[in-house]
Scaffold this motif. Structure first.
Motif, PDB file in Angstrom:
ATOM      1  N   ASN A 176     -63.481  54.657  71.515  1.00 20.33           N
ATOM      2  CA  ASN A 176     -62.123  53.885  71.817  1.00 20.33           C
ATOM      3  C   ASN A 176     -62.426  52.419  72.395  1.00 20.33           C
ATOM      4  O   ASN A 176     -63.248  52.196  73.099  1.00 20.33           O
ATOM      5  CB  ASN A 176     -61.477  54.608  72.940  1.00 20.33           C
ATOM      6  CG  ASN A 176     -60.852  55.764  72.332  1.00 20.33           C
ATOM      7  OD1 ASN A 176     -60.593  56.119  71.076  1.00 20.33           O
ATOM      8  ND2 ASN A 176     -60.959  56.867  73.095  1.00 20.33           N
ATOM      9  N   SER A 189     -65.095  53.893  64.619  1.00 14.62           N
ATOM     10  CA  SER A 189     -63.813  54.608  64.334  1.00 14.62           C
ATOM     11  C   SER A 189     -63.743  55.840  65.548  1.00 14.62           C
ATOM     12  O   SER A 189     -62.829  56.167  65.633  1.00 14.62           O
ATOM     13  CB  SER A 189     -63.651  55.074  63.214  1.00 14.62           C
ATOM     14  OG  SER A 189     -64.445  56.099  62.725  1.00 14.62           O
ATOM     15  N   ASN A 195     -63.172  46.255  67.426  1.00 11.54           N
ATOM     16  CA  ASN A 195     -61.941  45.939  66.704  1.00 11.54           C
ATOM     17  C   ASN A 195     -62.178  45.360  65.328  1.00 11.54           C
ATOM     18  O   ASN A 195     -61.467  45.841  64.443  1.00 11.54           O
ATOM     19  CB  ASN A 195     -61.031  45.081  67.635  1.00 11.54           C
ATOM     20  CG  ASN A 195     -60.428  45.890  68.676  1.00 11.54           C
ATOM     21  OD1 ASN A 195     -60.439  47.150  68.853  1.00 11.54           O
ATOM     22  ND2 ASN A 195     -59.748  45.256  69.841  1.00 11.54           N
ATOM     23  N   TYR A 196     -63.104  44.268  65.251  1.00  5.95           N
ATOM     24  CA  TYR A 196     -63.480  43.446  64.394  1.00  5.95           C
ATOM     25  C   TYR A 196     -64.111  44.469  63.363  1.00  5.95           C
ATOM     26  O   TYR A 196     -63.844  44.415  62.178  1.00  5.95           O
ATOM     27  CB  TYR A 196     -64.368  42.443  64.755  1.00  5.95           C
ATOM     28  CG  TYR A 196     -64.739  41.326  63.491  1.00  5.95           C
ATOM     29  CD1 TYR A 196     -63.852  40.244  63.498  1.00  5.95           C
ATOM     30  CD2 TYR A 196     -65.722  41.629  62.726  1.00  5.95           C
ATOM     31  CE1 TYR A 196     -64.146  39.457  62.277  1.00  5.95           C
ATOM     32  CE2 TYR A 196     -66.096  40.705  61.657  1.00  5.95           C
ATOM     33  CZ  TYR A 196     -65.247  39.664  61.220  1.00  5.95           C
ATOM     34  OH  TYR A 196     -65.482  38.916  60.298  1.00  5.95           O
ATOM     35  N   LYS A 243     -63.963  47.653  63.094  1.00  8.49           N
ATOM     36  CA  LYS A 243     -62.925  48.590  62.696  1.00  8.49           C
ATOM     37  C   LYS A 243     -61.983  48.024  61.525  1.00  8.49           C
ATOM     38  O   LYS A 243     -61.577  48.815  60.481  1.00  8.49           O
ATOM     39  CB  LYS A 243     -62.038  49.141  63.538  1.00  8.49           C
ATOM     40  CG  LYS A 243     -63.029  50.002  64.521  1.00  8.49           C
ATOM     41  CD  LYS A 243     -61.989  50.389  65.683  1.00  8.49           C
ATOM     42  CE  LYS A 243     -62.522  51.397  67.007  1.00  8.49           C
ATOM     43  NZ  LYS A 243     -61.909  51.542  67.711  1.00  8.49           N
ATOM     44  N   GLU A 244     -61.572  46.715  61.536  1.00  7.25           N
ATOM     45  CA  GLU A 244     -60.682  46.179  60.859  1.00  7.25           C
ATOM     46  C   GLU A 244     -61.249  45.387  59.656  1.00  7.25           C
ATOM     47  O   GLU A 244     -60.547  45.298  58.545  1.00  7.25           O
ATOM     48  CB  GLU A 244     -60.020  45.023  61.524  1.00  7.25           C
ATOM     49  CG  GLU A 244     -59.074  45.640  62.777  1.00  7.25           C
ATOM     50  CD  GLU A 244     -58.432  44.461  63.629  1.00  7.25           C
ATOM     51  OE1 GLU A 244     -58.656  43.407  63.334  1.00  7.25           O
ATOM     52  OE2 GLU A 244     -57.724  44.802  64.824  1.00  7.25           O
ATOM     53  N   GLN A 253     -65.220  45.158  73.152  1.00  9.47           N
ATOM     54  CA  GLN A 253     -64.197  45.814  72.470  1.00  9.47           C
ATOM     55  C   GLN A 253     -63.702  45.033  71.216  1.00  9.47           C
ATOM     56  O   GLN A 253     -63.064  45.361  70.311  1.00  9.47           O
ATOM     57  CB  GLN A 253     -62.716  45.871  73.687  1.00  9.47           C
ATOM     58  CG  GLN A 253     -61.750  46.544  72.985  1.00  9.47           C
ATOM     59  CD  GLN A 253     -62.053  48.034  72.540  1.00  9.47           C
ATOM     60  OE1 GLN A 253     -62.767  48.802  73.329  1.00  9.47           O
ATOM     61  NE2 GLN A 253     -61.718  48.424  71.394  1.00  9.47           N
ATOM     62  N   GLU A 254     -63.820  43.415  71.352  1.00  7.17           N
ATOM     63  CA  GLU A 254     -63.448  42.767  70.270  1.00  7.17           C
ATOM     64  C   GLU A 254     -64.324  42.867  69.252  1.00  7.17           C
ATOM     65  O   GLU A 254     -63.865  42.912  68.085  1.00  7.17           O
ATOM     66  CB  GLU A 254     -63.653  41.297  70.968  1.00  7.17           C
ATOM     67  CG  GLU A 254     -62.499  40.782  71.885  1.00  7.17           C
ATOM     68  CD  GLU A 254     -62.975  39.521  72.288  1.00  7.17           C
ATOM     69  OE1 GLU A 254     -62.557  38.523  71.785  1.00  7.17           O
ATOM     70  OE2 GLU A 254     -63.583  39.130  73.375  1.00  7.17           O
ATOM     71  N   LYS A 256     -69.617  51.304  61.115  1.00 11.54           N
ATOM     72  CA  LYS A 256     -68.121  51.375  60.865  1.00 11.54           C
ATOM     73  C   LYS A 256     -67.638  52.995  61.032  1.00 11.54           C
ATOM     74  O   LYS A 256     -66.386  53.186  61.916  1.00 11.54           O
ATOM     75  CB  LYS A 256     -67.438  51.177  59.600  1.00 11.54           C
ATOM     76  CG  LYS A 256     -67.386  49.442  59.594  1.00 11.54           C
ATOM     77  CD  LYS A 256     -67.038  48.883  58.076  1.00 11.54           C
ATOM     78  CE  LYS A 256     -65.746  49.163  57.692  1.00 11.54           C
ATOM     79  NZ  LYS A 256     -64.778  48.263  58.855  1.00 11.54           N
TER      80      LYS A 256
END
Length: 194
Positions: free
Chosen positions: A194, A191, A8-9, A11-12, A4-5, A187
């Motif tokens: 989840n 998106s 998140n990375y 996605k951001e 998950q980390e 990427k």
């Protein structure tokens, strides 16, 4: 870092940030978790000497580097017993030599995997498999012998229990272009997860 980390990375951050952090950076997940106390610099020095490639032209990529596959087709699959250990080798000399050998072969006979090989060359890299046919071509035969010996020694010296694969890139621009294109697809996939 957990899945998950990483998601998140991805996605951001921008594709280039991800490329620098995960694919070109000096942290190697495999060495921390599978291979004991291996120093990445020692690993690269060994390859540099064995293949006569500059130290900074060697990198590990893939799930051995990051714990999770960054291939857009593998959906962040975690490194496991069936995973490969993937290397980037940047050598204009070897890339050109192998490309010339394949061109010579293709002018004399049917080159198996022509479409796949030419697509790779178009993207700035060559991938030679251990069981690829050499067609009696001296360059291909010499390379295959050299790399088979090298891979066996590498696995023993650094306690690598997984199959070692590699790509020979013409230059670092080709490495960056190929991987950033893959990261952009990744990427898009991230998106949707989840």
């Amino acid at each position: 870092m957990e899945r998950q980390e990483v998601l998140n990375y991805i996605k951001e951050k921008s594709s280039k940030d991800i490329y620098y952090e995960y694919l070109i950076g000096q942290k190697v997940w495999y060495f921390d978790n599978f291979s004991g106390d291996v120093d990445y610099d020692d690993f690269k020095k060994y390859i540099s000497r064995k293949l006569d490639i500059p130290f900074n032209n060697i990198s590990i990529v893939g799930s051995a580097k990051t714990k999770f596959s960054f291939s857009p087709l593998k959906n962040f699959k975690e490194f496991n017993d069936e995973s490969d250990f993937d290397l980037i080798i940047v050598s204009k000399k070897d890339f050109t030599s192998l490309w010339d050998a394949y061109r010579e072969v293709s002018q004399e006979t049917f080159l198996h995997g022509f479409k796949w090989k030419s697509a790779n060359i178009f993207n700035g890299f060559i991938s030679v498999k251990d069981d690829d046919e050499t067609y009696g071509n001296k360059v291909l035969q010499t390379w295959q012998r050299k790399i088979l010996d090298f891979k066996a020694e590498l696995q023993l010296k650094f306690n690598i229990t997984h199959e070692v694969n590699y790509r020979i890139y013409a230059d670092w621009e080709s490495v960056q272009d190929y991987h950033i294109k893959g990261i952009a697809k990744l990427k898009d996939n991230a998106s949707e997860i989840n």
